[in-house]
Design a protein around this motif. Structure first.
Motif, mmCIF file in Angstrom:
data_model
loop_
_atom_site.group_PDB
_atom_site.id
_atom_site.type_symbol
_atom_site.label_atom_id
_atom_site.label_comp_id
_atom_site.label_asym_id
_atom_site.label_seq_id
_atom_site.Cartn_x
_atom_site.Cartn_y
_atom_site.Cartn_z
ATOM 1 N N LYS A 165 0.605 -1.099 0.140
ATOM 2 C CA LYS A 165 0.174 0.235 0.377
ATOM 3 C C LYS A 165 0.610 0.795 -0.460
ATOM 4 C CE LYS A 165 -3.312 2.221 2.816
ATOM 5 N NZ LYS A 165 -4.487 2.237 3.721
ATOM 6 N N ASP A 166 1.776 1.445 0.653
ATOM 7 C CA ASP A 166 2.264 2.849 1.240
ATOM 8 C C ASP A 166 3.320 2.872 -0.345
ATOM 9 O OD1 ASP A 166 1.065 2.190 3.128
ATOM 10 O OD2 ASP A 166 2.419 1.474 4.671
ATOM 11 N N ASP A 167 4.678 1.779 -0.643
ATOM 12 C CA ASP A 167 5.954 1.968 -0.724
ATOM 13 C C ASP A 167 5.303 1.711 -3.178
ATOM 14 O OD1 ASP A 167 6.859 2.484 0.795
ATOM 15 O OD2 ASP A 167 7.458 -0.002 1.677
ATOM 16 N N HIS A 168 4.316 0.278 -2.836
ATOM 17 C CA HIS A 168 4.117 0.325 -3.783
ATOM 18 C C HIS A 168 2.464 0.683 -5.148
ATOM 19 C CE1 HIS A 168 7.249 -2.627 -4.843
ATOM 20 N NE2 HIS A 168 7.073 -3.180 -3.694
ATOM 21 N N LYS A 169 2.122 1.254 -3.626
ATOM 22 C CA LYS A 169 0.952 1.926 -4.417
ATOM 23 C C LYS A 169 -0.335 1.323 -4.648
ATOM 24 C CE LYS A 169 2.782 5.689 -2.824
ATOM 25 N NZ LYS A 169 3.193 6.247 -1.353
ATOM 26 N N VAL A 170 -0.090 -0.160 -4.116
ATOM 27 C CA VAL A 170 -1.336 -0.269 -4.441
ATOM 28 C C VAL A 170 -2.314 -0.174 -4.719
ATOM 29 C CG1 VAL A 170 -2.534 -3.572 -4.549
ATOM 30 C CG2 VAL A 170 0.554 -2.544 -4.694
ATOM 31 N N ASP A 171 -3.312 -0.856 -5.331
ATOM 32 C CA ASP A 171 -5.005 -0.531 -4.373
ATOM 33 C C ASP A 171 -5.449 -1.560 -3.970
ATOM 34 O OD1 ASP A 171 -5.481 2.099 -6.177
ATOM 35 O OD2 ASP A 171 -5.907 0.171 -8.659
ATOM 36 N N MET A 172 -6.238 -1.195 -2.811
ATOM 37 C CA MET A 172 -6.631 -1.895 -1.473
ATOM 38 C C MET A 172 -8.370 -1.357 -1.993
ATOM 39 S SD MET A 172 -3.516 -3.128 -0.617
ATOM 40 C CE MET A 172 -3.943 -3.320 0.665
ATOM 41 N N HIS A 173 -8.888 -3.508 -1.898
ATOM 42 C CA HIS A 173 -10.303 -3.055 -2.226
ATOM 43 C C HIS A 173 -10.852 -3.932 -0.646
ATOM 44 C CE1 HIS A 173 -10.573 -0.564 -5.812
ATOM 45 N NE2 HIS A 173 -10.051 -1.423 -5.843
ATOM 46 N N ASN A 174 -11.464 -3.858 -0.142
ATOM 47 C CA ASN A 174 -12.649 -5.116 1.296
ATOM 48 C C ASN A 174 -13.662 -5.530 0.317
ATOM 49 O OD1 ASN A 174 -11.183 -4.298 3.037
ATOM 50 N ND2 ASN A 174 -12.354 -2.388 3.846
ATOM 51 N N GLY A 175 -13.492 -6.931 0.049
ATOM 52 C CA GLY A 175 -14.715 -7.652 -0.368
ATOM 53 C C GLY A 175 -14.185 -8.307 -1.456
ATOM 54 N N SER A 176 -15.261 -9.302 -2.080
ATOM 55 C CA SER A 176 -15.288 -10.828 -2.467
ATOM 56 C C SER A 176 -15.454 -10.874 -3.640
ATOM 57 C CB SER A 176 -15.841 -12.092 -1.589
ATOM 58 O OG SER A 176 -16.827 -11.904 -1.305
ATOM 59 N N THR A 177 -15.791 -9.683 -4.212
ATOM 60 C CA THR A 177 -16.393 -9.874 -6.141
ATOM 61 C C THR A 177 -15.199 -8.135 -6.099
ATOM 62 O OG1 THR A 177 -17.872 -8.673 -4.933
ATOM 63 C CG2 THR A 177 -19.031 -10.623 -5.476
ATOM 64 N N PHE A 178 -15.399 -8.351 -7.586
ATOM 65 C CA PHE A 178 -14.739 -7.023 -8.599
ATOM 66 C C PHE A 178 -14.805 -7.156 -9.663
ATOM 67 C CE2 PHE A 178 -11.680 -11.144 -7.883
ATOM 68 C CZ PHE A 178 -12.017 -11.410 -8.683
ATOM 69 N N ASN A 179 -14.937 -5.749 -10.553
ATOM 70 C CA ASN A 179 -15.340 -6.018 -11.650
ATOM 71 C C ASN A 179 -14.127 -4.313 -11.876
ATOM 72 O OD1 ASN A 179 -16.123 -4.491 -13.829
ATOM 73 N ND2 ASN A 179 -18.390 -5.034 -13.193
#
Length: 304
Positions: A165-179
């Motif tokens: 999250k802090d160093d690679h700036k990866v998107d973080m999401h809560n939940g078990s479905t995605f689009n």
């Protein structure tokens, strides 16, 4: 302990996993583990001076049978002996084929804590079993799962989540479905680079969704797959599905997430995910086939 001779610096390597010796001259080595929390006696933990005696002067790794010595008593591990052209790295005398059985027997009597003690492992292991344990220790740290660069960071899961999250700036999401929607203006260009890594938090665990383009033979393909931030035995408790489509067609993939113990490249090169050929990807994208527009949907669930 450092080497006094820079000649040997470039031949140091990581220790190999060595099975306990079977030589008749050696003492028997117990495969049991001493746990100071469960044992009333104190384990025979090696002192720093003895550790130095068991340290190879060339690679600086712990020595395992056969341990070689020169006529002056200087020792050397079997892996480094051929690399120094049969010359003692300390006195430059010829090494010959002399084994240091005394030091081998000293090592067989010792017990050591796992090097992942700071990560939670409390076991104390016989000297000749320690490396084998450490190669499989459940507390050993994980490698960073980010595939966009050769990141060398290691740590436990909470640390790696913060690092992503802090160093690679990866998107973080809560939940078990995605689009997710992936767009690329020139789909002819494939650079074997990860386009996107997204981390999902669900069921009290973390999952990494990878989507990228890579070269398969002469043609580029696109692959999406899920990795579990934990060990393989836990990953098998979950399943996931991925779906991509357009123009009235769709492709569906269902599988089990791979542990991040398996490298990103290993998972990708095993094709363990949703694979989309370029022509099909452009067909899904519609339009004039000059721009890639893919929508990937999916979900994660826990097996009962």
């Amino acid at each position: 302990m450092t080497s006094a001779n820079p000649y040997f610096d470039d031949i140091r390597n990581k220790p190999e996993v060595i099975d306990p010796p079977q030589d008749d001259d050696m003492m028997d080595v117990s495969e049991s583990v001493s746990d100071p929390a469960r044992s009333g006696g104190k384990p025979n933990v090696v002192s720093s001076s003895v550790r130095e005696l068991l340290e190879c002067p060339v690679c600086l790794n712990a020595m395992y049978p056969p341990i070689h010595q020169c006529s002056n008593g200087h020792t050397l591990c079997s892996g480094c002996k051929p690399r120094v052209h049969n010359r003692c790295p300390t006195c430059r005398h010829e090494l010959g084929n002399i084994r240091c059985l005394a030091l081998e027997k000293v090592a067989a009597s010792l017990e050591l804590p796992c090097k992942y003690q700071t990560f939670g492992c409390v076991g104390i292991y016989p000297y000749y079993s320690k490396l084998k344990h450490e190669s499989q220790c459940i507390y050993r740290p994980y490698n960073c799962p980010y595939a966009g660069s050769e990141c060398s960071v290691i740590g436990d899961i909470p640390f790696l989540v913060s690092h992503l999250k802090d160093d690679h700036k990866v998107d973080m999401h809560n939940g078990s479905t995605f689009n997710h929607r992936y767009v690329k203006s020139n789909p002819q260009e494939v650079e074997n680079a990860t386009w996107m890594l997204t981390v999902f938090s669900c069921f009290g665990q973390y999952f990494c969704l990878h989507f990228e383009a890579f070269q398969l033979g002469m043609a580029p393909v696109y692959i999406a797959f899920l990795r579990f931030m934990g060990d393989d035995n836990e990953a098998k408790n979950y399943s996931y599905s991925l779906e991509v489509g357009g123009n009235g067609r769709k492709m569906v993939w269902q599988g089990v997430p791979r542990s991040i113990r398996d490298s990103h490249r290993k998972v990708r090169d095993s094709f363990d995910g949703l694979i989309i050929q370029r022509n099909m990807a452009l067909f899904f994208s519609g339009g004039d086939r000059k721009e890639l527009k893919l929508r990937v949907t999916g979900r994660i669930w826990k097996e009962q």
